[in-house]
Design a protein around this motif. Structure first.
Motif, PDB file in Angstrom:
ATOM      1  N   ALA A   1     -21.106 -52.400  17.848  1.00  0.00           N
ATOM      2  CA  ALA A   1     -19.643 -52.493  18.361  1.00  0.00           C
ATOM      3  C   ALA A   1     -19.566 -53.749  18.788  1.00  0.00           C
ATOM      4  N   SER A   2     -20.181 -54.681  19.499  1.00  0.00           N
ATOM      5  CA  SER A   2     -20.145 -55.777  20.322  1.00  0.00           C
ATOM      6  C   SER A   2     -19.921 -56.866  19.086  1.00  0.00           C
ATOM      7  N   VAL A   3     -20.773 -56.841  17.909  1.00  0.00           N
ATOM      8  CA  VAL A   3     -20.369 -57.840  16.977  1.00  0.00           C
ATOM      9  C   VAL A   3     -18.959 -57.753  16.369  1.00  0.00           C
ATOM     10  N   GLY A   4     -18.423 -56.340  16.382  1.00  0.00           N
ATOM     11  CA  GLY A   4     -16.991 -56.094  15.899  1.00  0.00           C
ATOM     12  C   GLY A   4     -16.247 -56.918  16.878  1.00  0.00           C
ATOM     13  N   GLY A   5     -16.456 -56.830  18.390  1.00  0.00           N
ATOM     14  CA  GLY A   5     -15.549 -57.233  19.131  1.00  0.00           C
ATOM     15  C   GLY A   5     -15.639 -58.963  19.208  1.00  0.00           C
ATOM     16  N   PHE A   6     -16.846 -59.573  18.865  1.00  0.00           N
ATOM     17  CA  PHE A   6     -16.634 -60.780  18.770  1.00  0.00           C
ATOM     18  C   PHE A   6     -15.955 -61.206  17.500  1.00  0.00           C
ATOM     19  N   GLU A   7     -15.899 -60.703  16.538  1.00  0.00           N
ATOM     20  CA  GLU A   7     -14.971 -60.826  15.207  1.00  0.00           C
ATOM     21  C   GLU A   7     -13.630 -60.612  15.501  1.00  0.00           C
ATOM     22  N   ALA A   8     -13.445 -59.665  16.422  1.00  0.00           N
ATOM     23  CA  ALA A   8     -11.828 -59.428  16.755  1.00  0.00           C
ATOM     24  C   ALA A   8     -11.255 -60.895  17.842  1.00  0.00           C
ATOM     25  N   VAL A   9     -12.246 -61.122  18.493  1.00  0.00           N
ATOM     26  CA  VAL A   9     -11.960 -62.301  19.220  1.00  0.00           C
ATOM     27  C   VAL A   9     -11.838 -63.565  18.472  1.00  0.00           C
ATOM     28  N   ALA A  10     -12.640 -63.750  17.656  1.00  0.00           N
ATOM     29  CA  ALA A  10     -12.269 -64.801  16.736  1.00  0.00           C
ATOM     30  C   ALA A  10     -11.141 -65.132  15.905  1.00  0.00           C
TER      31      ALA A  10
END
Length: 475
Positions: free
Chosen positions: A216-225
């Motif tokens: 879920a955190s990896v997805g969050g980093f992608e959303a931030v980028a």
């Protein structure tokens, strides 16, 4: 002429004193939607955790409080987050609850004390903003929790009298000393240390929760980028990115596992830059330290330092390359049977060497690394590893969890996070390096077979690969 309300000029009556209203609001409510919601497997895992504690603590009674939300201001409270040890032993996050483990001569019997829900038929249903179902929604009852958790559940009104029957219990949980005094209890810290020692070794179910948190955190980093281009254009771009990740965390998990950090340019070297009230500076590194907490309350903890436009500046690349080199050395040292601080020593050696080569470190590398030296720590004052689990800095109350003598072993999950922090006002630095901060953080698991597994390897940390990853997610 407007008609005055019948109570005009008189004190408004309390609803609980109005008989007709009380009778009216107590009737004709559909029953449903009150099942106890827990993560699959949590109750079974908690039972095994209680067995481990029982075997370790001997024939001592144990009392664990779940805690309650602290006051924010006036009549507003912070969001509730249950005590981690309570969650580990019950599988649930229930406010104002208490778990008692009673020694029975062989092991322990578990009993959970909860406040019954305020359902239609009692005044609190409509009069209590804290408990009334009219205010907070349908709530599971004691029998619902008993079925879901496999623990005997009792009305918390019985707690005080039952606590009096215990002799010298071990007490833990999130309650103030004043609150414990109400029950004539003292938190000795003994069970806190033991629970930290036990929680250091994760079982298979806990690893599943941590893997889910990482995903879920990896997805969050992608959303931030994907929001970088927009964030550069607004005044408080850091806060926009922080909010982007937090929204993702609340959508795909329980929420952020800790206050998310988005530090751009001169804010990146500040270790705990949680204010996040600055702009995103396009040509300076952006440090992102974030993690999603799952519904089971296990959290990831990941840091990447990225170039907002997809390309590092020369100074940003120089520092990122050094930290990436230190990170590789630390990961190589963080293996089964190694000492807990071996990763830190390996990272510090690389960082001290780089600082010396750049002319920043004015003493030899050997002198800096000596116990009486440590001059390089001006640029990395924090540690490089911590345990990870229900708490982002897990097992913090253990006497040995962070000792140099602790050996890494199967079941341990920890971070590796070297960094270099060049503050903008540091006069020991050349101007081009001031305000550059870089940290790289991965979550590492020592598997049952002793092999190292990097749980967060879906996010690259090599400098060129970080640039490519950033470019691929820019909107």
């Amino acid at each position: 002429m407007r008609r005055k309300p019948p109570h005009s000029g008189k004190p408004r009556p309390k609803l609980s004193q109005v008989g007709a209203f009380t009778q009216m609001i107590a009737q004709d409510w559909e029953v449903g939607g009150r099942e106890a919601q827990i993560v699959p497997g949590a109750a079974q895992a908690a039972e095994q955790h209680r067995n481990r504690l029982s075997a370790a603590i001997g024939q001592r009674d144990v009392v664990i409080f779940s805690g309650h939300a602290p006051l924010r201001n006036n009549d507003c409270y912070f969001e509730y987050r249950a005590d981690s040890s309570f969650v580990w032993l019950t599988g649930a996050a229930i406010e104002f609850a208490c778990l008692i483990l009673r020694a029975n001569g062989k092991s322990h019997d578990a009993e959970l004390y909860l406040k019954p829900p305020a359902r239609p038929g009692v005044n609190e249903f409509f009069s209590s903003a804290a408990y009334g179902e009219l205010w907070v929604g349908p709530s599971p009852g004691l029998n619902d929790w008993e079925t879901a958790l496999g623990i005997r559940v009792t009305d918390i009104s019985e707690l005080a009298s039952d606590l009096e029957k215990l002799e010298n219990p071990c007490v833990s949980g999130t309650l103030s000393s004043d609150e414990l005094t109400q029950y004539s209890l003292l938190a000795t810290g003994e069970v806190d240390k033991l629970l930290s020692d036990l929680r250091m070794y994760k079982d298979a179910w806990e690893i599943e929760q941590l893997q889910a948190a990482v995903a879920a955190s990896v997805g969050g980093f992608e959303a931030v980028a994907a929001e970088l281009t927009h964030a550069i254009e607004i005044e408080r771009g850091e806060r926009w990115l922080q909010g982007t990740f937090d929204r993702h965390a609340r959508t795909f998990g329980n929420g952020p596992g800790f206050t998310s950090i988005a530090g751009s340019g001169p804010h990146a070297p500040t270790l705990h830059w949680i204010r996040c009230d600055g702009p995103i500076i396009a040509d300076m590194p952006l440090l992102l330290d974030m993690g999603v907490e799952t519904y089971s309350l296990y959290t990831a903890d990941i840091t990447r330092t990225i170039p907002p436009t997809g390309h590092f500046s020369p100074a940003g690349r120089q520092v990122h390359d050094l930290v990436a080199k230190a990170h590789r050395a630390a990961l190589a040292a963080a293996v089964n049977r190694a000492h807990f601080l071996d990763a830190e020593y390996a990272a510090m050696e690389v960082i001290a060497g780089g600082l010396h080569d750049w002319g920043i470190l004015k003493v030899s590398v050997d002198e800096a690394l000596s116990p009486d030296g440590q001059q390089h720590r001006r640029y990395i004052v924090c540690g490089v590893s911590h345990h990870l689990g229900l708490d982002v800095h897990d097992c913090a109350k253990s006497d040995s969890a962070y000792d140099a003598g602790l050996h890494l072993a199967p079941g341990m999950v920890f971070t590796v996070e070297p960094g270099v922090y060049f503050h903008a006002h540091d006069l020991t630095l050349p101007p081009e390096l001031r305000g550059v901060g870089v940290r790289i953080e991965d979550d590492v698991w020592i598997r049952p077979d002793g092999a190292q597994q990097i749980l967060t390897d879906a996010l690259p940390f090599d400098t060129t690969e970080v640039e490519e990853w950033t470019q691929s997610h820019l909107s």
